[in-house]
Design a protein around this motif. Structure first.
Motif, PDB file in Angstrom:
ATOM      1  N   MET A   1     -16.661   5.278 -26.325  1.00  0.00           N
ATOM      2  CA  MET A   1     -17.737   4.304 -26.356  1.00  0.00           C
ATOM      3  C   MET A   1     -18.915   4.831 -25.559  1.00  0.00           C
ATOM      4  SD  MET A   1     -16.018   0.668 -25.537  1.00  0.00           S
ATOM      5  CE  MET A   1     -14.275   0.883 -25.375  1.00  0.00           C
ATOM      6  N   LYS A   2     -20.089   4.516 -26.038  1.00  0.00           N
ATOM      7  CA  LYS A   2     -21.288   4.878 -25.295  1.00  0.00           C
ATOM      8  C   LYS A   2     -21.860   3.631 -24.641  1.00  0.00           C
ATOM      9  CE  LYS A   2     -22.822   8.823 -27.976  1.00  0.00           C
ATOM     10  NZ  LYS A   2     -23.852   9.334 -28.870  1.00  0.00           N
TER      11      LYS A   2
ATOM     12  N   ALA B   1     -17.529  15.235 -14.786  1.00  0.00           N
ATOM     13  CA  ALA B   1     -16.519  14.319 -15.330  1.00  0.00           C
ATOM     14  C   ALA B   1     -16.570  14.254 -16.854  1.00  0.00           C
ATOM     15  CB  ALA B   1     -16.709  12.916 -14.744  1.00  0.00           C
ATOM     16  N   GLY B   2     -17.602  14.857 -17.448  1.00  0.00           N
ATOM     17  CA  GLY B   2     -17.727  14.871 -18.906  1.00  0.00           C
ATOM     18  C   GLY B   2     -18.171  13.555 -19.510  1.00  0.00           C
ATOM     19  N   VAL B   3     -18.869  12.708 -18.741  1.00  0.00           N
ATOM     20  CA  VAL B   3     -19.272  11.400 -19.272  1.00  0.00           C
ATOM     21  C   VAL B   3     -20.778  11.277 -19.551  1.00  0.00           C
ATOM     22  CG1 VAL B   3     -17.329  10.222 -18.184  1.00  0.00           C
ATOM     23  CG2 VAL B   3     -19.536  10.294 -16.990  1.00  0.00           C
TER      24      VAL B   3
ATOM     25  N   GLU C   1     -17.868   1.238 -13.397  1.00  0.00           N
ATOM     26  CA  GLU C   1     -17.572   2.053 -12.222  1.00  0.00           C
ATOM     27  C   GLU C   1     -18.650   3.108 -12.002  1.00  0.00           C
ATOM     28  OE1 GLU C   1     -14.250   5.086 -10.511  1.00  0.00           O
ATOM     29  OE2 GLU C   1     -13.562   3.226 -11.444  1.00  0.00           O
ATOM     30  N   TRP C   2     -19.040   3.805 -13.079  1.00  0.00           N
ATOM     31  CA  TRP C   2     -20.096   4.810 -12.943  1.00  0.00           C
ATOM     32  C   TRP C   2     -21.417   4.153 -12.549  1.00  0.00           C
ATOM     33  CZ3 TRP C   2     -19.502   9.671 -12.053  1.00  0.00           C
ATOM     34  CH2 TRP C   2     -18.365  10.335 -12.496  1.00  0.00           C
TER      35      TRP C   2
ATOM     36  N   ILE D   1     -27.126   7.617 -20.565  1.00  0.00           N
ATOM     37  CA  ILE D   1     -26.182   7.229 -21.614  1.00  0.00           C
ATOM     38  C   ILE D   1     -24.874   7.927 -21.284  1.00  0.00           C
ATOM     39  CG2 ILE D   1     -25.573   7.335 -24.057  1.00  0.00           C
ATOM     40  CD1 ILE D   1     -28.506   7.030 -24.715  1.00  0.00           C
ATOM     41  N   LEU D   2     -23.842   7.115 -21.139  1.00  0.00           N
ATOM     42  CA  LEU D   2     -22.524   7.628 -20.786  1.00  0.00           C
ATOM     43  C   LEU D   2     -21.574   7.492 -21.960  1.00  0.00           C
ATOM     44  CD1 LEU D   2     -22.042   5.945 -17.279  1.00  0.00           C
ATOM     45  CD2 LEU D   2     -23.265   8.053 -17.866  1.00  0.00           C
ATOM     46  N   GLU D   3     -20.711   8.467 -22.111  1.00  0.00           N
ATOM     47  CA  GLU D   3     -19.635   8.427 -23.110  1.00  0.00           C
ATOM     48  C   GLU D   3     -18.361   8.213 -22.303  1.00  0.00           C
ATOM     49  OE1 GLU D   3     -18.242   8.541 -26.945  1.00  0.00           O
ATOM     50  OE2 GLU D   3     -20.178   9.500 -26.657  1.00  0.00           O
TER      51      GLU D   3
END
Length: 141
Positions: free
Chosen positions: A1-2, A39-41, A94-95, A83-85
């Motif tokens: 999810m983004k 973290a790859g997000v 949390e982020w 924009i986080l994945e």
């Protein structure tokens, strides 16, 4: 999810930011961005120029009206975004809570829609999916 994390601030936060050394701000943001990259997000993220450099296009009238900034109250302005994945709403929260923002700043967190949010049998949704595939292929070349 983004998820999109949308930066906003109050007048208090804007004033506090002016008192901080710019290098300190850049370092804090850089460390935060680096942690998300590792973290790859992190899918994307950008800051925005001052609202005085922007404009608004208002579609209330028959002919759209363009108004130069600044516009609206400080708390209504969009100052930047990430924009986080991530795997869940909770992970996005949390982020977001780790962002190096001070008193008077806040993040609006919204899920970014994807193709599954729309009817798959719609002609325009199918075209959009094709355009995205073409764009991905061009990016790989």
């Amino acid at each position: 999810m983004k998820y999109m994390l949308i930066m906003r601030a109050t007048d208090e936060a804007v004033e506090a930011y002016k008192d901080m050394p710019f290098e300190q701000v850049i370092e804090a943001m850089g460390k935060y961005n680096e942690s998300m990259i590792k973290a790859g997000v992190l899918a994307a993220g950008e800051g925005l120029t001052d609202a005085a450099e922007g404009f608004v296009v208002d579609f209330s009238a028959e002919t759209p009206l363009i108004t130069d900034g600044p516009y609206g109250e400080t708390k209504e302005l969009f100052n930047g975004f990430w924009i986080l994945e991530v795997s869940s709403r909770e992970e996005a929260a949390e982020w977001a809570s780790r962002a190096p923002l001070g008193k008077g700043s806040f993040l609006e967190v919204r899920r970014v829609t994807d193709m599954s949010d729309f009817p798959a049998d719609n002609e325009w949704i199918q075209k959009e999916e094709g355009w995205r595939e073409e764009q991905a292929q061009r990016a790989q070349q």
